[in-house]
Design a protein around this motif. Sequence first.
Motif, mmCIF file in Angstrom:
data_model
loop_
_atom_site.group_PDB
_atom_site.id
_atom_site.type_symbol
_atom_site.label_atom_id
_atom_site.label_comp_id
_atom_site.label_asym_id
_atom_site.label_seq_id
_atom_site.Cartn_x
_atom_site.Cartn_y
_atom_site.Cartn_z
ATOM 1 N N PHE B 133 -2.680 6.186 -7.562
ATOM 2 C CA PHE B 133 -2.467 7.608 -7.271
ATOM 3 C C PHE B 133 -3.783 8.219 -6.823
ATOM 4 O O PHE B 133 -4.789 7.994 -7.485
ATOM 5 C CB PHE B 133 -1.949 8.357 -8.492
ATOM 6 C CG PHE B 133 -0.541 8.013 -8.862
ATOM 7 C CD1 PHE B 133 0.504 8.358 -8.033
ATOM 8 C CD2 PHE B 133 -0.283 7.338 -10.036
ATOM 9 C CE1 PHE B 133 1.799 8.024 -8.381
ATOM 10 C CE2 PHE B 133 1.011 7.004 -10.390
ATOM 11 C CZ PHE B 133 2.059 7.354 -9.561
ATOM 12 N N HIS B 149 -3.003 4.750 2.800
ATOM 13 C CA HIS B 149 -4.341 5.093 2.308
ATOM 14 C C HIS B 149 -4.251 5.294 0.789
ATOM 15 O O HIS B 149 -3.481 6.115 0.315
ATOM 16 C CB HIS B 149 -4.843 6.375 2.972
ATOM 17 C CG HIS B 149 -6.244 6.734 2.562
ATOM 18 N ND1 HIS B 149 -7.348 6.285 3.262
ATOM 19 C CD2 HIS B 149 -6.716 7.460 1.534
ATOM 20 C CE1 HIS B 149 -8.436 6.738 2.672
ATOM 21 N NE2 HIS B 149 -8.082 7.466 1.619
ATOM 22 N N GLU B 150 -5.059 4.544 0.047
ATOM 23 C CA GLU B 150 -5.030 4.669 -1.417
ATOM 24 C C GLU B 150 -6.259 5.410 -1.912
ATOM 25 O O GLU B 150 -7.367 5.162 -1.431
ATOM 26 C CB GLU B 150 -4.960 3.279 -2.052
ATOM 27 C CG GLU B 150 -3.622 2.595 -1.803
ATOM 28 C CD GLU B 150 -3.545 1.204 -2.425
ATOM 29 O OE1 GLU B 150 -2.454 0.816 -2.834
ATOM 30 O OE2 GLU B 150 -4.588 0.531 -2.503
ATOM 31 N N GLY B 151 -6.072 6.295 -2.896
ATOM 32 C CA GLY B 151 -7.177 7.061 -3.468
ATOM 33 C C GLY B 151 -7.537 8.246 -2.588
ATOM 34 O O GLY B 151 -7.018 8.402 -1.473
ATOM 35 N N PHE B 152 -8.394 9.110 -3.122
ATOM 36 C CA PHE B 152 -8.881 10.220 -2.298
ATOM 37 C C PHE B 152 -10.251 10.662 -2.786
ATOM 38 O O PHE B 152 -10.450 10.933 -3.967
ATOM 39 C CB PHE B 152 -7.922 11.425 -2.351
ATOM 40 C CG PHE B 152 -8.354 12.529 -1.426
ATOM 41 C CD1 PHE B 152 -7.973 12.523 -0.091
ATOM 42 C CD2 PHE B 152 -9.188 13.549 -1.880
ATOM 43 C CE1 PHE B 152 -8.399 13.522 0.775
ATOM 44 C CE2 PHE B 152 -9.620 14.548 -1.027
ATOM 45 C CZ PHE B 152 -9.226 14.537 0.308
ATOM 46 N N VAL B 153 -11.180 10.709 -1.866
ATOM 47 C CA VAL B 153 -12.483 11.334 -2.117
ATOM 48 C C VAL B 153 -12.748 12.281 -0.948
ATOM 49 O O VAL B 153 -12.199 12.080 0.144
ATOM 50 C CB VAL B 153 -13.633 10.306 -2.251
ATOM 51 C CG1 VAL B 153 -13.497 9.458 -3.494
ATOM 52 C CG2 VAL B 153 -13.735 9.440 -1.015
#
Lengths: 491, 170
Positions: B133, B149-153
């Motif tokens: 997530f 696309h995995e993750g978010f920064v």
Amino acid sequence: MKKLALLLLILNLIGSTIPLLAQLSGQNIAEFRYGENPEFDDSQNSVSIYDRLVIDYDYNQFKLGFTVEQYWSQFDERNYIAPNQVRLQYKSDNWDVKLGNFYEILGRGTMMRAFQVPGAVLDDLGDKTRSYFHRDFVGGLVKYQQENWSVKALAGQPLQYVFTPLQDYEIRRPDSVAVVGGDYQLKSHKVEYNIMYLTNDAGEKYYSMTNLSGKILQNLSYYTELTFDHANGIIGDNESYAWYFNLNYNIGALSLSGEYKDYKNIILGQAEAFNEPPALVKQHTYRTLNRSTHIPLPTYEEGWQLEAVYFFPNASTLTFNHAAAINQLGADNPVFTEYFLEYGTYIGETLDTKFYIDYSNSEFNGELDRYGIGFDIDYALDKSTINIEWEYQTFERFGTQVNNTLVSLGYSKGSKFSASVLTEYSDDANIIEESQDFKFWVGTNVKWKPSFKDTFLLFAGTRRGGPACTSGVCYEILDFEGVELRYTRRL
Amino acid sequence: MLFRLLKDYKMKKIFTTIIVVCAFATVQAQTIKNYTLQNIENQRVNLHDIKGDKLTVIDFWTTWCRPCKKAIPQLNKIYKQYKGKGVQVIGLNSDGPRTVAKVPTVSKGLQIQYPILIDMNSEIMNAHNFSTFPTLVIVDETFKIKYIHEGFVPGDEEEIISAIEKQLTK
């Protein structure tokens, strides 16, 4: 195993030949470990490999899949290779038919919840082996739906997740259930009813579950659910039920939610429960708080959770949460209470900060005046981020003061690469050796994701165990010292 | 030690499996099937009925996931920027029973502009073996997966916009 490889090859050839009609998908998790679980007295300097392969093959509305799980170490009695799951599904706009292993939840889980926690591999203290954290259902399910209503029927056996694949089928799945139910939607209101027949060595039982949800006003919504045992009902000395109630309200930038629970003697299942009534305790992302969570006791538990979140125009948020749970254990009525306040804000365009303070009492665990405080700061550089976390917790257990501290320093470059060092300190007498005054853990985590198909995770050092909650489910993580490399490949 | 394990416990079987699967399995573009889910207004919605004319961006998120909540303001911007260009954004919430009660309030508090559907059983996540997530997926008009696309920064939104642009120009 050769047969498995051959099957994969054939499936792949078929998929390549008619790519527009069929698709092969899956995932493999391979985890290599060198080190020891201190709880296992004989696992010093041991090498182990855990692997879980999931393959699914889609053809129009049909899907065929299987899961193979295996664990290998130098201890023969802990090793296994288990073709754990086989599934066949037919899914169209109106029909959903499943055969074999599947996951399903009824309502909010007071009657039944079959689930998996993605990516979670558990160490089992009993069998001293490792297995995937899931609790599936083996049997069949038929669901038919129209625009405003649906009906379903399912029958089969839920898995008792604490038992690893080393245990026999009868031990892992001692219960048989059959459920028939349906729901009806009228504007923004929905009503659902399910009746369950449960049989196991203890006998036969019937349960009913009803839930009702909807919107009362534009900004006010509700949900309520009641599950009860037909034989014992909801009143009397042997009452057996779970009642859950929830209200949500929004006014401008303020969001409010309130939940109430009342669980009496509602553990469905012979060995472990296959139902999972909502906990109504905040699922913290802060590690020290997550570890100190309250785990519900559906034999007798009453409680509530209130949460208020205010969203400021500058993207700052203020969160207040209060949870309470009252249990009954013989003549005792241990109480759990928690008050949590968090403020998150952006400072300039580069600093994303969160600060929290927490106060709780857990009479069940004998932990009183539990104070927690901490922060989590992200500092954004050009396409990379530096993260600093600090947490401190102190409480009194049977006249002794306990202190826990955590510090983490991390660096990430986009979502492709991250590295962090996590240190923890504790003087908790329940954890440290008699000869020690305190214990110190230091672990390094590195994540590298060269493509969306491949993910490498490396851990080296010492890891502190304890309860952990994710996806709404709590489980026990054991201490680990050594090196762990996980490679996840999406197929 | 590892050599002994390989020799004594037939570990080569494991490697055979892994190598065969990883080397020979050719991925065909997966398709997300149609599911009927509740939205935060407590109405039943067919996933395929609210798709974009050209692309649909599906964000798998939960209320307890911090990176998910960081991604949401950026997805709001993407939604506003592309909704007139045939691109839909859908938030697919996967909160379990413990936290699902907070989905409407968090969604409204974060002023999410795009539709939110609730998949409490994580059925779509499980069907595609997504385990992180947030996971963001871009699908075409037939719900064939084009990008994951995995993750978010912070900064990931540029990569997501670039992927949308790439798909729109195809």
